[in-house]
Design an enzyme around this catalytic site. Structure first.
Site, mmCIF file in Angstrom:
data_model
loop_
_atom_site.group_PDB
_atom_site.id
_atom_site.type_symbol
_atom_site.label_atom_id
_atom_site.label_comp_id
_atom_site.label_asym_id
_atom_site.label_seq_id
_atom_site.Cartn_x
_atom_site.Cartn_y
_atom_site.Cartn_z
ATOM 1 N N HIS A 85 -1.392 41.777 74.019
ATOM 2 C CA HIS A 85 -0.565 43.005 73.954
ATOM 3 C C HIS A 85 0.806 42.658 74.520
ATOM 4 C CE1 HIS A 85 -4.077 45.600 73.132
ATOM 5 N NE2 HIS A 85 -4.707 44.923 74.081
ATOM 6 N N SER A 127 -7.557 40.862 72.413
ATOM 7 C CA SER A 127 -7.273 41.567 73.666
ATOM 8 C C SER A 127 -7.986 40.868 74.827
ATOM 9 C CB SER A 127 -7.657 43.044 73.514
ATOM 10 O OG SER A 127 -7.155 43.801 74.563
ATOM 11 N N GLU A 142 9.144 45.663 87.026
ATOM 12 C CA GLU A 142 9.708 45.347 88.332
ATOM 13 C C GLU A 142 10.110 43.885 88.362
ATOM 14 O OE1 GLU A 142 6.791 45.519 91.583
ATOM 15 O OE2 GLU A 142 5.208 45.657 90.090
#
Lengths: 282, 282
Positions: free
Chosen positions: B185, B143, B161
């Protein structure tokens, strides 16, 4: 005799640039209305005769009226709503009567499976498609109406997980742009992985993902232009050298090598035959 | 004399394959623990001497203990937690004492900016990096600990977006894999657009997006292997012919032509120098 007939038909029809306008959903309906305006202009502006197909929607009357008002205020000469609520059963000659004189057809959002179940592979839609290809009619679709443009159609799918077959479900679309797999609300709903997965299973197609308030305008068989606020993503599998999607089970993570990806925004274009992007200003 | 010294150092150090293990977060900690097990094995298995760096986390003690228990149960010989909570001020010689004998360093999740503010460009981390490059130490990060591996580091960003500059914010990472921009992720949090946007601004880098419970194992400067349940996405800008990211404002939609993208899953590999994917089984 036939040739003369065709010539007569052509001279009676408006002289339009053959075009298909693929809108990613969420197009501006109240401010500049740039994309909807471009559709009306392409369909003839003050002489545009538009038919709205609201069949993807479960509220066809409401959505039909919304677009009717918009196209009227944008100056179209005539607007009709083809409120088809069950599979269209018109014969070819009946269909031709309906389509005659129409210069623009607009397919609304909703559910692309619903839309295709009502008009896919009907004489009505064969007639529309023929006239689009002959440059006598401009066809636009937004959201579900955009998704239905290809032959291989993305019917649904997910995001937010490692890509695998089940992340996308495919069906058969209207085949207006047979070589293209369209996705819409593209970056807005994070659909890159599902489009890439769809293309991995259909490596003879070209993936085109259209963002909201954005249009991919197929001016003819050669050129795709971008209009609007977002981007159009082209996923080209022409050089793919390996994919595991033909033999793995539906939950195995995707492997695909050598996808070529272009992200295009307004001013950019893409040459569909050469499969190359064209820089803004060129 | 120098050569002899080096040889002596090498013979004293464990004989490890130089490797950096970049984990996309959410790695299995309770079942097979395939990825964490691979880290312990790479660090020497029963002779592994592991240091945990929990500094990315705001709960360093808790997360340090979680990984301590895991690595203990996976059979590591010794486990230390470097619980660094402010910028590390050790001198180079002090750092060398700390790092001596350590065969594996594991950086936990949390906030990559926090991690880099504490250990980035410190003698301690220079020492770790040197030993990684010399094959004396295996470095893993999950991570935030993965995000920090590159020189150009994704510090944050958005999704859902149309891509534009503001969809990603960049900072400076630890420079373990200087040529790579890591995202983690990856498909789980829909980060394709932000990684492509990051790469558009850094076309001399290679984008590597790692899914949860998945690792990109950099075996040496040449080979990336995939391990785990998801995918590793490689975004290669080596052929990019046009990008608007150097001169547009931060909200203008991205245009980039000719990204090459590979999605890889377990069994796949990628040749980092030749920049080509290697098919499973080859």
């Amino acid at each position: 005799m036939l040739d003369l007939d065709r010539q007569r038909t052509s001279s009676m029809a408006p002289s339009l640039k053959p075009s298909v306008i693929v809108i990613g959903g969420g197009e501006d309906k109240v401010q500049d209305r740039k994309i909807l305006r471009a559709f009306v202009e392409a369909a003839g502006g003050a002489t545009a005769r538009i038919a709205i197909v609201p069949s993807a929607s479960r509220e066809p009357e409401i959505i039909g009226n919304i677009y009717r008002d918009i196209f009227r205020s944008l100056g179209a000469e005539a607007i009709d709503v083809w409120d088809i609520r069950e599979r269209d059963r018109r014969t070819l000659s009946e269909a031709e009567v309906v389509v005659d004189g129409v210069t623009g057809v607009f397919m609304t959002g909703g559910d692309q499976l619903r839309l295709c179940s009502m008009i896919g592979d009907t004489p009505l839609f064969h007639t529309v498609r023929e006239r689009v290809w002959q440059g006598q009619l401009v066809l636009a679709g937004t959201s579900a109406g955009a998704a239905a443009m290809g032959h291989n159609m993305i019917a649904g799918g997910g995001s937010s997980e490692a890509p695998h077959k089940d992340i996308v479900s495919m069906s058969v679309g209207l085949g207006i742009l047979p070589e293209v797999v369209v996705d819409q609300h593209f970056h807005n709903r994070n659909r890159m992985a599902r489009l890439m997965t769809a293309i991995a299973a259909h490596p003879d197609r070209l993936g085109v993902g259209v963002d909201e308030d954005t249009a991919a305008i197929f001016e003819d068989a050669r050129l795709l232009r971008v209009l609007g606020r977002g981007t159009v993503t082209v996923v080209d599998p022409g050089e793919v050298s390996y994919s595991n999607q033909f033999w793995v089970n539906s939950t195995t993570p995707l492997t695909i090598h050598n996808l070529r990806v272009h992200i295009l925004s307004e001013g950019s274009a893409y040459h569909l035959l050469k499969r190359i992007p064209i820089s803004p200003g060129v």
